[in-house]
Motif scaffolding. Structure first.
Motif, PDB file in Angstrom:
ATOM      1  N   LYS A 184       0.808  -1.435   0.011  1.00 45.48           N
ATOM      2  CA  LYS A 184      -0.112   0.002   0.104  1.00 45.48           C
ATOM      3  C   LYS A 184       0.722   1.409  -0.027  1.00 45.48           C
ATOM      4  O   LYS A 184       0.604   2.224  -0.631  1.00 45.48           O
ATOM      5  N   HIS A 185       1.813   1.047   0.654  1.00 49.86           N
ATOM      6  CA  HIS A 185       2.933   2.384   0.555  1.00 49.86           C
ATOM      7  C   HIS A 185       3.295   2.731  -0.785  1.00 49.86           C
ATOM      8  O   HIS A 185       3.053   3.878  -0.872  1.00 49.86           O
ATOM      9  N   ILE A 186       3.621   1.874  -1.450  1.00 48.17           N
ATOM     10  CA  ILE A 186       4.076   1.779  -2.785  1.00 48.17           C
ATOM     11  C   ILE A 186       2.884   2.324  -3.523  1.00 48.17           C
ATOM     12  O   ILE A 186       2.985   3.235  -4.477  1.00 48.17           O
ATOM     13  N   ILE A 187       1.985   1.675  -3.542  1.00 45.23           N
ATOM     14  CA  ILE A 187       0.730   2.176  -4.433  1.00 45.23           C
ATOM     15  C   ILE A 187       0.324   3.474  -4.202  1.00 45.23           C
ATOM     16  O   ILE A 187      -0.139   4.015  -5.221  1.00 45.23           O
ATOM     17  N   LYS A 188       0.361   4.142  -2.983  1.00 40.20           N
ATOM     18  CA  LYS A 188      -0.064   5.186  -2.570  1.00 40.20           C
ATOM     19  C   LYS A 188       0.690   6.273  -3.410  1.00 40.20           C
ATOM     20  O   LYS A 188       0.348   7.139  -3.909  1.00 40.20           O
ATOM     21  N   ILE A 189       2.124   6.147  -3.345  1.00 43.85           N
ATOM     22  CA  ILE A 189       2.996   6.880  -4.108  1.00 43.85           C
ATOM     23  C   ILE A 189       2.969   7.054  -5.447  1.00 43.85           C
ATOM     24  O   ILE A 189       2.969   7.876  -6.067  1.00 43.85           O
TER      25      ILE A 189
END
Length: 242
Positions: A184-189
């Motif tokens: 999720k951290h990567i997807i949000k960025i």
């Protein structure tokens, strides 16, 4: 060729990713986020068994012996990626140089992230470091989607435990299941709502779950029958919560 405009939630594809990629239209994917085999199985000394605890998985999996190389993905990744797209690939020490060699000259930027696992498998023999870090290579061109938040949230270093508790599938158990927090951290960025995320090594569907919970569309590809069925069930269950 699939019509990505008809994908309002997700599309799961069962088969060899190198074949299924050919069905994805040019420039249609906003984020490639996947976890290919690390080719580490050949270094394994076998599972470690103990009388006083469950055995430690050191064999990884048979599919990790597949000799897929970064160069095998270059043409298809470049073809399906949108002009504003990003690529994030989980990898290991033995392959990061090969990813750099193949992809650095093809994109405006090549960087990497470190995922520090706060609860790595213990080193029972105390003969080396704990294997507490995994690498993620990142590639993009100018104009790529980039949701920069606070400075202290944009380090190329992220800490998270490995999958535990209810998040960890017991059956089928995937030896390299990634935690939703990291995905999720990567997807949000690296993407926006309604963008199309591709995971061509879907496993048990973690990227799909993370993408759908963040209101991104998703294409997942998986060759293993058990993992595909688990992904289908897990992502379908996620839809009732989105």
């Amino acid at each position: 060729m699939i019509d990505v405009n008809t994908i309002d939630k997700y599309l799961l594809m069962h088969g060899d990713c190198m074949d299924k990629l050919k069905e994805i239209p040019d420039g249609s994917i906003d984020l490639i986020l996947c976890d290919p085999p690390y080719n580490l199985a050949k270094y394994s000394t076998g599972n470690m068994k103990f009388d006083w605890r469950s055995e430690i998985n050191n064999d990884v999996a048979k599919w990790d012996l597949d000799e897929l190389a970064p160069a095998d993905f270059l043409d298809e990744f470049k073809r399906v990626l949108s002009p504003t797209g990003n690529i994030f690939i989980f990898t290991s020490y033995n392959l990061i140089g090969k990813w750099h060699e193949v992809f650095d000259s093809e994109f405006d930027t090549f960087q990497f992230m470190v995922w520090h696992k706060t609860n790595p498998v213990p080193n029972i023999r105390k003969s080396s470091f704990l294997n507490s870090c995994e690498l993620i290579v990142c590639m993009w061109n100018k104009g790529h989607t980039w949701n920069f938040s606070k400075q202290n949230e944009m380090h190329n270093f992220i800490e998270s435990p490995i999958c535990m508790g209810s998040e960890r599938l017991k059956e089928p158990k995937h030896p390299t299941q990634k935690p939703l927090a990291v995905l999720k951290h990567i997807i949000k960025i690296a993407s926006n709502e309604n963008d199309l995320v591709l995971d061509m090594f879907m496993g048990v569907g973690s990227t799909g779950v993370a993408a759908r919970e963040l209101k991104r569309r998703f294409i997942g590809i998986e060759i293993d029958d058990e993992y595909y069925e688990a992904s289908e069930k897990r992502i379908k269950a996620t839809e009732s919560k989105v």
